[in-house]
Scaffold this active site. Sequence first.
Site, PDB file in Angstrom:
ATOM      1  N   THR A 105      -6.843  11.284  -0.193  1.00 47.92           N
ATOM      2  CA  THR A 105      -7.279  12.380  -1.072  1.00 47.92           C
ATOM      3  C   THR A 105      -6.345  12.528  -2.255  1.00 47.92           C
ATOM      4  OG1 THR A 105      -6.041  13.937   0.312  1.00 47.92           O
ATOM      5  CG2 THR A 105      -8.385  13.680   0.762  1.00 47.92           C
ATOM      6  N   THR A 163       0.864  -1.187   0.000  1.00 43.95           N
ATOM      7  CA  THR A 163       0.000   0.000   0.000  1.00 43.95           C
ATOM      8  C   THR A 163       0.896   1.231   0.000  1.00 43.95           C
ATOM      9  OG1 THR A 163      -0.245  -0.242   2.398  1.00 43.95           O
ATOM     10  CG2 THR A 163      -2.013  -1.106   1.030  1.00 43.95           C
ATOM     11  N   THR A 203       1.450  -8.483  13.358  1.00 42.65           N
ATOM     12  CA  THR A 203       1.400  -7.132  12.814  1.00 42.65           C
ATOM     13  C   THR A 203       1.246  -7.197  11.306  1.00 42.65           C
ATOM     14  OG1 THR A 203       2.389  -4.958  12.813  1.00 42.65           O
ATOM     15  CG2 THR A 203       3.878  -6.772  12.464  1.00 42.65           C
ATOM     16  N   VAL A 261       3.802  -0.501   6.639  1.00 42.81           N
ATOM     17  CA  VAL A 261       4.773   0.509   7.060  1.00 42.81           C
ATOM     18  C   VAL A 261       4.132   1.608   7.893  1.00 42.81           C
ATOM     19  CG1 VAL A 261       6.405   0.096   5.195  1.00 42.81           C
ATOM     20  CG2 VAL A 261       4.508   1.664   4.808  1.00 42.81           C
TER      21      VAL A 261
END
Length: 394
Positions: free
Chosen positions: A394, A154, A187, A178
């Site tokens: 955004t 991502t 995690t 990250v």
Amino acid sequence: MTHNHSPEGPEWPVGFRAHTGHGGLRPDGDDISVVVSDRPAVSAAMFTTSLFAGPAVVLSRAHAAGRKLRAVVTLAQNANVATGRQGAEHAAEVVGRVAGLLGIPAEEVLIGSTGVIGRPLPMDAIRAHFDAAEARGTGAFTAAPLAVARAMMTTDTRPKTAVRTVGGARITGIAKGVGMLEPNMATMLAYVVTDAAVAADALDEALRAAVEGSFHCLSVDTDTSTSDTVAVLANGAAGPVDPGEFAAALADLCLDLTRQLAGDGEGATKLLRVTVGGARDAAQARRIAKSVVNSPLVKTAVHGADPNWGRVLIAIGKNTGERDIVPERVTVAFGATEVYPAEPTGETLAKLTEEMRASEVDLAIGLGIGGGTATVYGCDLSAGYVRVNADYTT
């Protein structure tokens, strides 16, 4: 145990193969991946403790309970969290499509979904992707681990992979994550596959021990994700291995991935490693180390190459419940240079500043209480972290 590194990345263990492709989750590039064993496997998995765990985690928890996971599908760029009943239905549909494509029970498929929270999955595009995958068949499953690691990304800037060998078996790991990264289970998303023959109970024990010393010791920004998942699948194709050697290799691989994740933290320019010794026990050592590695003041000092040991002291001192920590017994060192209670000269501080410009920075803290130790991994805090997260949706 040996490490195998190559510019092309690791190979899959015997019997594993994978697919990647574009499913409309991001504007372009691969964003869907599937990894599968061509034979039955045993598995172990751990998941986020977040109260807002997403549908992928809820469904995968149920499937992982059988310890027979054989495939993993990952959707990148969309966490499918806080999407209500529709989100749960979509997660189940994706799992069903993957199971049908592979010809295995849905209960043997784990799903990971990572990215923006609160947006429904683009199911029309995802359905079209799997329609095309079914037309090509599983013979087209030729993606390498590095390709799967890229498809999972991502805000990562680089893919994370690792490989170890033990006996005649290979262990291959891939991971992403990250930001929104402080584990309370494992995690991010991390998948490990191996052709070693390992009993389910031993595999579960090895995974939990590995996570305890690696992913549980990782933090970028103190926020636990809604989607955290770590899983290991073992198909036995390479035959049995020494259980102790396997557990050690798995732990080493997970620590390798942990270091990669910490070093690629959002906006990070440096890996920060904090070691606490002389604690009452390992749990206390980890709490103090996490308190330091998570301190914005410490993280910004590291970013600026400033050996500001006062910030380390305040990060320790705010743990007011730790009544056995006595300031007069505490020591702090940057690298091999003690700065507290020593009184470093201007020349020493200038040397430390130069050393702290390196890509990895070590902090060592002694509590002078007992024999407990822990090392945790994080990163510096830069303006880049703010920029990444201010502009994220955004």
